[in-house]
Design a protein around this motif. Structure first.
Motif, PDB file in Angstrom:
ATOM      1  N   THR A  90      -1.478  22.017   3.864  1.00  0.00           N
ATOM      2  CA  THR A  90      -0.372  22.953   3.652  1.00  0.00           C
ATOM      3  C   THR A  90       0.084  23.000   2.196  1.00  0.00           C
ATOM      4  N   ASP A  91      -0.591  22.242   1.314  1.00  0.00           N
ATOM      5  CA  ASP A  91      -0.184  22.181  -0.091  1.00  0.00           C
ATOM      6  C   ASP A  91      -1.396  22.299  -1.002  1.00  0.00           C
ATOM      7  N   ARG A  92      -2.233  23.295  -0.700  1.00  0.00           N
ATOM      8  CA  ARG A  92      -3.410  23.615  -1.532  1.00  0.00           C
ATOM      9  C   ARG A  92      -4.333  22.414  -1.733  1.00  0.00           C
ATOM     10  N   GLY A  93      -4.423  21.560  -0.713  1.00  0.00           N
ATOM     11  CA  GLY A  93      -5.347  20.436  -0.764  1.00  0.00           C
ATOM     12  C   GLY A  93      -4.928  19.309  -1.675  1.00  0.00           C
ATOM     13  N   ALA A 122      -0.582   7.765   7.828  1.00  0.00           N
ATOM     14  CA  ALA A 122      -1.932   8.323   7.813  1.00  0.00           C
ATOM     15  C   ALA A 122      -2.039   9.312   6.661  1.00  0.00           C
ATOM     16  N   GLY A 123      -3.237   9.784   6.411  1.00  0.00           N
ATOM     17  CA  GLY A 123      -3.438  10.806   5.403  1.00  0.00           C
ATOM     18  C   GLY A 123      -2.876  12.140   5.856  1.00  0.00           C
ATOM     19  N   ALA A 124      -2.553  12.998   4.895  1.00  0.00           N
ATOM     20  CA  ALA A 124      -1.961  14.295   5.229  1.00  0.00           C
ATOM     21  C   ALA A 124      -2.922  15.178   6.006  1.00  0.00           C
ATOM     22  N   ASN A 125      -4.201  14.883   5.954  1.00  0.00           N
ATOM     23  CA  ASN A 125      -5.194  15.690   6.660  1.00  0.00           C
ATOM     24  C   ASN A 125      -5.380  15.277   8.120  1.00  0.00           C
ATOM     25  N   VAL A 126      -4.702  14.237   8.551  1.00  0.00           N
ATOM     26  CA  VAL A 126      -4.815  13.772   9.939  1.00  0.00           C
ATOM     27  C   VAL A 126      -3.815  14.544  10.803  1.00  0.00           C
ATOM     28  N   HIS A 127      -4.308  15.139  11.875  1.00  0.00           N
ATOM     29  CA  HIS A 127      -3.446  15.947  12.746  1.00  0.00           C
ATOM     30  C   HIS A 127      -2.478  15.056  13.514  1.00  0.00           C
ATOM     31  N   GLN A 182       4.256  14.243  -0.468  1.00  0.00           N
ATOM     32  CA  GLN A 182       3.313  14.267  -1.572  1.00  0.00           C
ATOM     33  C   GLN A 182       2.960  12.840  -1.981  1.00  0.00           C
ATOM     34  N   ALA A 183       1.720  12.645  -2.389  1.00  0.00           N
ATOM     35  CA  ALA A 183       1.243  11.321  -2.797  1.00  0.00           C
ATOM     36  C   ALA A 183       0.408  11.447  -4.061  1.00  0.00           C
ATOM     37  N   PRO A 184       1.060  11.692  -5.199  1.00  0.00           N
ATOM     38  CA  PRO A 184       0.317  11.833  -6.463  1.00  0.00           C
ATOM     39  C   PRO A 184      -0.114  10.484  -7.016  1.00  0.00           C
ATOM     40  N   THR A 185      -0.873   9.743  -6.211  1.00  0.00           N
ATOM     41  CA  THR A 185      -1.330   8.418  -6.601  1.00  0.00           C
ATOM     42  C   THR A 185      -2.760   8.484  -7.104  1.00  0.00           C
ATOM     43  N   ARG A 186      -3.216   7.382  -7.685  1.00  0.00           N
ATOM     44  CA  ARG A 186      -4.594   7.316  -8.161  1.00  0.00           C
ATOM     45  C   ARG A 186      -5.547   7.379  -6.982  1.00  0.00           C
ATOM     46  N   GLN A 187      -6.613   8.152  -7.126  1.00  0.00           N
ATOM     47  CA  GLN A 187      -7.588   8.293  -6.059  1.00  0.00           C
ATOM     48  C   GLN A 187      -8.462   7.046  -5.980  1.00  0.00           C
ATOM     49  N   SER A 188      -8.873   6.710  -4.770  1.00  0.00           N
ATOM     50  CA  SER A 188      -9.764   5.578  -4.563  1.00  0.00           C
ATOM     51  C   SER A 188     -10.879   6.005  -3.611  1.00  0.00           C
TER      52      SER A 188
END
Length: 287
Positions: free
Chosen positions: A139-142, A164-169, A120-126
Motif C-alpha cells: 500500500t506504500d509503493r513497495g 511480520a513484514g508488511a507484505n504478509v496478509h 514504515q520501516a526505513p531500516t537497513r536491508q538484510s
C-alpha cells in the motif's frame, strides 16, 4: 542559574515522571539477575534510570545517540537494552503486566478483536527480511515496512501481539498472534460459551474461519460485500473498533509509529514495553 541548567533540570524532573513507582515495582525483580556481581570499575547506573532512558526513546522515537546524557551513555543504554531484549525481559514484562491487570481489573474475554496495522520501516536491508519482520508494503509503493498484528479484549486492552513484514496478509497471522498471548484466556469448552473474536473483511476466508474455530473462538467476520447493518436488540454489535483505538494508543509511542530498529526482536521488545505501559497506566487511572 543559566538557561542551560534550567533546561537540564527540567529534563531531569520530567524523566522521573516517565516510569511510575507501581510500574517499577512490577518489573524491578526481572532485572535483578543482570546486576553486576564483581566489584571494581565505575559505579553502574541504576536500572531504573536506564529503563527511563529506554522509555524516553520509546516515547520520542529519537536515536540512541540523542538520548539525554543523564540516562547514561549511548553504548551503555543500547547494550543493556540488547541484553534485556535477547533475554526476553520485555516479553516477561508484558506477561507480568497482563497478570497484574487480570488480578486487579480483569480482562473482558467474552468479546475479543484482532487486526493488523502497517508501519514504515526505513531500516537497513538484510538478507533475512522475513526473519526480521520487514517486507515490501503493497500500500506504500513497495517501500520497506512492518506489520503489527494485535489481539485485544472487549475494552481494547492488549492481550497478544505479533510482528511480520508488511507484505504478509493479516489472515496469515491469526495463529501467531493467539500464540503470542501474554496471558492465556480462561478455558471454556462448551460451544455456546466460547469467546467471540471480531475480524474485518480481510479475514473473510473459509480457512481463517476454521482456524479461529480451532483456537476455541466463535468467529464474527465481516463478509466482503456485506452491507453495514443497524444494531438491533437481537444482533451483536461489532467490536472491531476497539483494536483500532489500541493501535492509536501504541502509535502514541513514536518509536512504534515508525520502525527504525533493524532487528525484529528489538522492535518487538519495544512493542511489549508499550503494551505493558498501556495496561499499567489503565490500572493507575482507575486506582
Amino acid at each position: 542559574m543559566n538557561n542551560l541548567l534550567i533546561y537540564k533540570y527540567f529534563l531531569w524532573v520530567m524523566s522521573y515522571q516517565e516510569i511510575s513507582d507501581d510500574f517499577w515495582d512490577l518489573v524491578a525483580p526481572l532485572l535483578e539477575r543482570f546486576k553486576r556481581r564483581k566489584p571494581g570499575g565505575s559505579k553502574p547506573l541504576e536500572f531504573r534510570v536506564l529503563l527511563n532512558g529506554i522509555f524516553y526513546l520509546l516515547k520520542t522515537g529519537c536515536q540512541w545517540a540523542f538520548l539525554p546524557s543523564f540516562y547514561g551513555s549511548k553504548s551503555t543504554l543500547h547494550e543493556h537494552f540488547q541484553r534485556w531484549a535477547s533475554a526476553g525481559i520485555f516479553a516477561e514484562m508484558f506477561r507480568l503486566g497482563a497478570a497484574r491487570y487480570e488480578e486487579l481489573q480483569g480482562f473482558k474475554w467474552d468479546w475479543q478483536s484482532m487486526d493488523g496495522s502497517l508501519v514504515q520501516a526505513p531500516t537497513r536491508q538484510s538478507t533475512s527480511l522475513s526473519e526480521e519482520g520487514v517486507g515490501r508494503n503493497p500500500t506504500d509503493r513497495g517501500k520497506s515496512g512492518s506489520k503489527i498484528h494485535l489481539l485485544t479484549d472487549q475494552e481494547g486492552m492488549p492481550c497478544g501481539v505479533a510482528l511480520a513484514g508488511a507484505n504478509v496478509h493479516d489472515s496469515r497471522l491469526v495463529t501467531a498472534t493467539v500464540e503470542g498471548l501474554a496471558l492465556s484466556a480462561p478455558k471454556i469448552k462448551p460451544m455456546e460459551e466460547r469467546p467471540h473474536l471480531c475480524l474485518d473483511k480481510a479475514y473473510d476466508m473459509k480457512r481463517v474461519e476454521i482456524e479461529v474455530l480451532n483456537h476455541g473462538y466463535t468467529p464474527h467476520i465481516r463478509r466482503i460485500g456485506e452491507e453495514k447493518q443497524h444494531v438491533t436488540q437481537d444482533s451483536h454489535p461489532a467490536r472491531r473498533w476497539v483494536v483500532e483505538r489500541t493501535f492509536a494508543w501504541l502509535k502514541g509511542f513514536r518509536a512504534i509509529r515508525t520502525r527504525y530498529t533493524c532487528r525484529g526482536a528489538n522492535y518487538l521488545a519495544l512493542l511489549h514495553l508499550a503494551c505493558t505501559l498501556v495496561l499499567t497506566r489503565r490500572l493507575e487511572a482507575i486506582a
